[in-house]
Design a protein around this motif. Structure first.
Motif, mmCIF file in Angstrom:
data_model
loop_
_atom_site.group_PDB
_atom_site.id
_atom_site.type_symbol
_atom_site.label_atom_id
_atom_site.label_comp_id
_atom_site.label_asym_id
_atom_site.label_seq_id
_atom_site.Cartn_x
_atom_site.Cartn_y
_atom_site.Cartn_z
ATOM 1 N N HIS A 62 4.284 13.400 0.529
ATOM 2 C CA HIS A 62 4.059 14.391 1.567
ATOM 3 C C HIS A 62 2.570 14.531 1.877
ATOM 4 N N TRP A 63 1.725 14.499 0.846
ATOM 5 C CA TRP A 63 0.285 14.554 1.078
ATOM 6 C C TRP A 63 -0.180 13.332 1.877
ATOM 7 N N LEU A 64 0.328 12.156 1.515
ATOM 8 C CA LEU A 64 -0.006 10.961 2.281
ATOM 9 C C LEU A 64 0.424 11.116 3.738
ATOM 10 N N ALA A 65 1.622 11.658 3.943
ATOM 11 C CA ALA A 65 2.122 11.828 5.308
ATOM 12 C C ALA A 65 1.229 12.766 6.109
ATOM 13 N N THR A 66 0.747 13.831 5.481
ATOM 14 C CA THR A 66 -0.138 14.756 6.201
ATOM 15 C C THR A 66 -1.453 14.084 6.561
ATOM 16 N N ARG A 67 -1.961 13.212 5.685
ATOM 17 C CA ARG A 67 -3.212 12.509 5.986
ATOM 18 C C ARG A 67 -2.985 11.486 7.098
ATOM 19 N N LEU A 68 -1.858 10.786 7.047
ATOM 20 C CA LEU A 68 -1.530 9.835 8.112
ATOM 21 C C LEU A 68 -1.397 10.550 9.453
ATOM 22 N N GLU A 69 -0.787 11.725 9.415
ATOM 23 C CA GLU A 69 -0.663 12.536 10.630
ATOM 24 C C GLU A 69 -2.040 12.959 11.138
ATOM 25 N N CYS A 70 -2.885 13.417 10.222
ATOM 26 C CA CYS A 70 -4.223 13.888 10.586
ATOM 27 C C CYS A 70 -5.037 12.788 11.259
ATOM 28 N N LEU A 122 0.849 8.766 11.975
ATOM 29 C CA LEU A 122 2.232 9.194 11.758
ATOM 30 C C LEU A 122 2.434 10.540 12.434
ATOM 31 N N ALA A 123 3.630 10.754 12.990
ATOM 32 C CA ALA A 123 3.969 12.065 13.522
ATOM 33 C C ALA A 123 4.324 12.996 12.363
ATOM 34 N N LYS A 124 4.420 14.278 12.635
ATOM 35 C CA LYS A 124 4.722 15.255 11.596
ATOM 36 C C LYS A 124 6.054 14.904 10.940
ATOM 37 N N VAL A 157 -9.073 -1.829 4.789
ATOM 38 C CA VAL A 157 -8.221 -3.016 4.835
ATOM 39 C C VAL A 157 -7.148 -2.934 5.913
ATOM 40 N N ALA A 158 -6.836 -1.738 6.405
ATOM 41 C CA ALA A 158 -5.864 -1.556 7.486
ATOM 42 C C ALA A 158 -5.927 -0.091 7.909
ATOM 43 N N PRO A 159 -5.645 0.236 9.163
ATOM 44 C CA PRO A 159 -5.710 1.637 9.600
ATOM 45 C C PRO A 159 -4.710 2.540 8.900
ATOM 46 N N TRP A 160 -3.623 1.954 8.373
ATOM 47 C CA TRP A 160 -2.574 2.743 7.739
ATOM 48 C C TRP A 160 -2.590 2.556 6.225
ATOM 49 N N SER A 161 -3.754 2.310 5.681
ATOM 50 C CA SER A 161 -3.875 2.049 4.241
ATOM 51 C C SER A 161 -4.396 3.267 3.500
ATOM 52 N N SER A 162 -4.185 3.294 2.193
ATOM 53 C CA SER A 162 -4.773 4.333 1.346
ATOM 54 C C SER A 162 -6.292 4.236 1.390
ATOM 55 N N HIS A 163 -6.810 3.027 1.543
ATOM 56 C CA HIS A 163 -8.259 2.837 1.636
ATOM 57 C C HIS A 163 -8.819 3.565 2.861
ATOM 58 N N ASP A 164 -8.135 3.421 3.985
ATOM 59 C CA ASP A 164 -8.579 4.063 5.214
ATOM 60 C C ASP A 164 -8.536 5.584 5.073
ATOM 61 N N LEU A 165 -7.463 6.090 4.469
ATOM 62 C CA LEU A 165 -7.341 7.537 4.281
ATOM 63 C C LEU A 165 -8.432 8.060 3.354
ATOM 64 N N GLN A 166 -8.695 7.357 2.254
ATOM 65 C CA GLN A 166 -9.724 7.804 1.324
ATOM 66 C C GLN A 166 -11.104 7.747 1.966
ATOM 67 N N LEU A 167 -11.367 6.697 2.729
ATOM 68 C CA LEU A 167 -12.661 6.575 3.400
ATOM 69 C C LEU A 167 -12.853 7.711 4.398
ATOM 70 N N LEU A 201 0.847 -1.182 0.000
ATOM 71 C CA LEU A 201 0.000 0.000 0.000
ATOM 72 C C LEU A 201 0.887 1.237 0.000
ATOM 73 N N ALA A 202 0.487 2.270 -0.722
ATOM 74 C CA ALA A 202 1.344 3.453 -0.862
ATOM 75 C C ALA A 202 1.784 4.055 0.471
ATOM 76 N N PRO A 203 0.936 4.068 1.527
ATOM 77 C CA PRO A 203 1.419 4.628 2.800
ATOM 78 C C PRO A 203 2.373 3.721 3.579
ATOM 79 N N MET A 204 2.465 2.430 3.233
ATOM 80 C CA MET A 204 3.205 1.485 4.068
ATOM 81 C C MET A 204 4.684 1.813 4.226
ATOM 82 N N PRO A 205 5.426 2.176 3.158
ATOM 83 C CA PRO A 205 6.835 2.520 3.388
ATOM 84 C C PRO A 205 7.006 3.663 4.383
#
Length: 388
Positions: free
Chosen positions: A309-317, A321-323, A144-154, A70-74
């Motif tokens: 970077h956009w993914l990181a901001t969504r994960l942070e939100c 993920l921390a800033k 599919v997982a709390p740290w997934s692109s699916h979770d962020l989009q949802l 998943l794109a956020p996983m790395p």
């Protein structure tokens, strides 16, 4: 397709790559089946995993060298704070789009009866939250997982209607291969998941696709090639050849003339198995047109730092993920590595590593080393702009 001179394989050297049985595991599968790994002198073992958590854990334990991720996983594997980390790098996007927000048929019909529109995600989010408040119990959704692109989009779709309370909506993790059973059991009333599970839910009469991930973020990076950083450092030349082979597979996948052969390969039990056979009865066969899944066109494989970077901001939100600053992101996302591999393939690449995300509703061009380079649209829900 241009190819590097074939290397002699080393019997003791094997690359172990994990995948989850989804349509967008196809780049790894077809690179194997078309002999593209062989052409590069690579001995690759593909390991089927039942969940993204299993992929994460086996990478962490060194049981896999890399995987379709998943794109956020790395980012979450490398940069998480307060829990163990494993350094992972990515130098290539494997696919874009392909996720659907699918609701149980009863809930889907209730929303449409209240004026929800499949072309207006923000209005439908309002309708969903209003319905939850009226009935007095939370609507149970899955990703599919709390740290997934699916979770962020949802979550980004739901939050487009304003802050969402757990009293209104609850989101739980469910493995993709368990999603149909979860719908059938009534354990969840909707999900955001990749293909072929949205199409199978429609085919079985259990759900209907309300929105695509593409409506939340056009042409978002969905799956990437993630490799353990220690492996990548020790095997830099092999890493380039791995990306080179996968580029060939991605280009092959974007040709509709190859989809019949693709369907036959994916139906094999070691890959996606008989779930693909069911899609023979779906009007769209392998690729649902609303989900805009693709693998190669419009610089699909370029790993944009601005998108990371956009993914990181969504994960942070959403508390995953921390800033994170750009310098730290550069330790994970490697556009220069992709450029090096793409150049040997005869593919031009953008000269810049980032752009304003959300600005483009249509494909556009950027300067490349050898001329203009086509890049896919990147519009964000609610006309947001992300300056990186």
């Amino acid at each position: 397709m241009s190819a590097l001179t074939q290397l002699h394989k080393h019997p003791g050297f094997q690359i172990r790559l994990g995948f989850v049985p989804l349509l967008d595991s196809a780049p790894l599968i077809m690179a194997q089946e078309l002999g593209l790994f062989d052409t590069e002198g690579l001995h690759v073992e593909l390991v089927r995993e039942g969940s993204w958590a299993s992929v994460r854990d086996k990478i962490s334990f060194g049981l896999l060298d890399g995987a379709q991720m998943l794109a956020p996983m790395p980012l979450t594997m490398s940069l998480a704070r307060g829990r163990p980390t494993t350094a992972v790098v990515t130098g290539m996007v494997l696919s874009r789009n392909g996720n659907g927000i699918t609701l149980a048929s009863k809930l889907y019909n209730q929303l449409l009866g209240r004026g929800a529109d499949v072309d207006d995600p923000i209005a439908s989010a309002h309708c969903l939250i209003e319905l939850a408040r009226e009935r007095g119990r939370p609507i149970q959704l899955a990703s599919v997982a709390p740290w997934s692109s699916h979770d962020l989009q949802l979550r980004d779709w739901l939050n487009s209607a304003g802050p969402v309370s757990g009293d209104d909506i609850q989101i739980i993790p469910v493995s993709p291969i368990q999603m149909v059973d979860a719908f059938r059991a009534g354990a969840i009333e909707g999900c955001c998941v990749g293909e072929p599970w949205n199409s199978l839910l429609e085919l079985k009469g259990l759900g209907r696709i309300l929105h695509s991930g593409h409506q939340v973020w056009q042409n978002a990076p969905e799956k990437v090639l993630g490799m353990r950083a220690d492996w990548a450092e020790q095997h830099s030349a092999i890493h380039l050849r791995l990306i080179h082979a996968l580029l060939g597979a991605c280009r092959w996948l974007d040709d509709p003339n190859n989809h019949r052969e693709l369907r036959q390969v994916l139906a094999r039990p070691e890959y996606l198995g008989n779930q693909i056979d069911s899609l023979d009865h779906h009007p769209f066969s392998l690729f649902h047109p609303r989900l805009n899944q693709h693998f190669f066109r419009d610089s699909a494989n370029f790993p944009w730092l601005s998108q990371a970077h956009w993914l990181a901001t969504r994960l942070e939100c959403h508390g995953q993920l921390a800033k994170t600053d750009i310098t730290t992101l550069k330790s994970v996302v490697k556009p220069a590595l992709y450029r090096q591999a793409a150049d040997t393939f005869g593919i031009d690449t953008p000269l810049i590593d980032g752009k304003t995300e959300g600005r483009h509703r249509l494909p556009f061009t950027l300067n490349g080393r050898h001329g203009p380079v086509s890049v896919a649209s990147d519009s964000l829900l609610g006309e947001q702009l992300h300056e990186w």
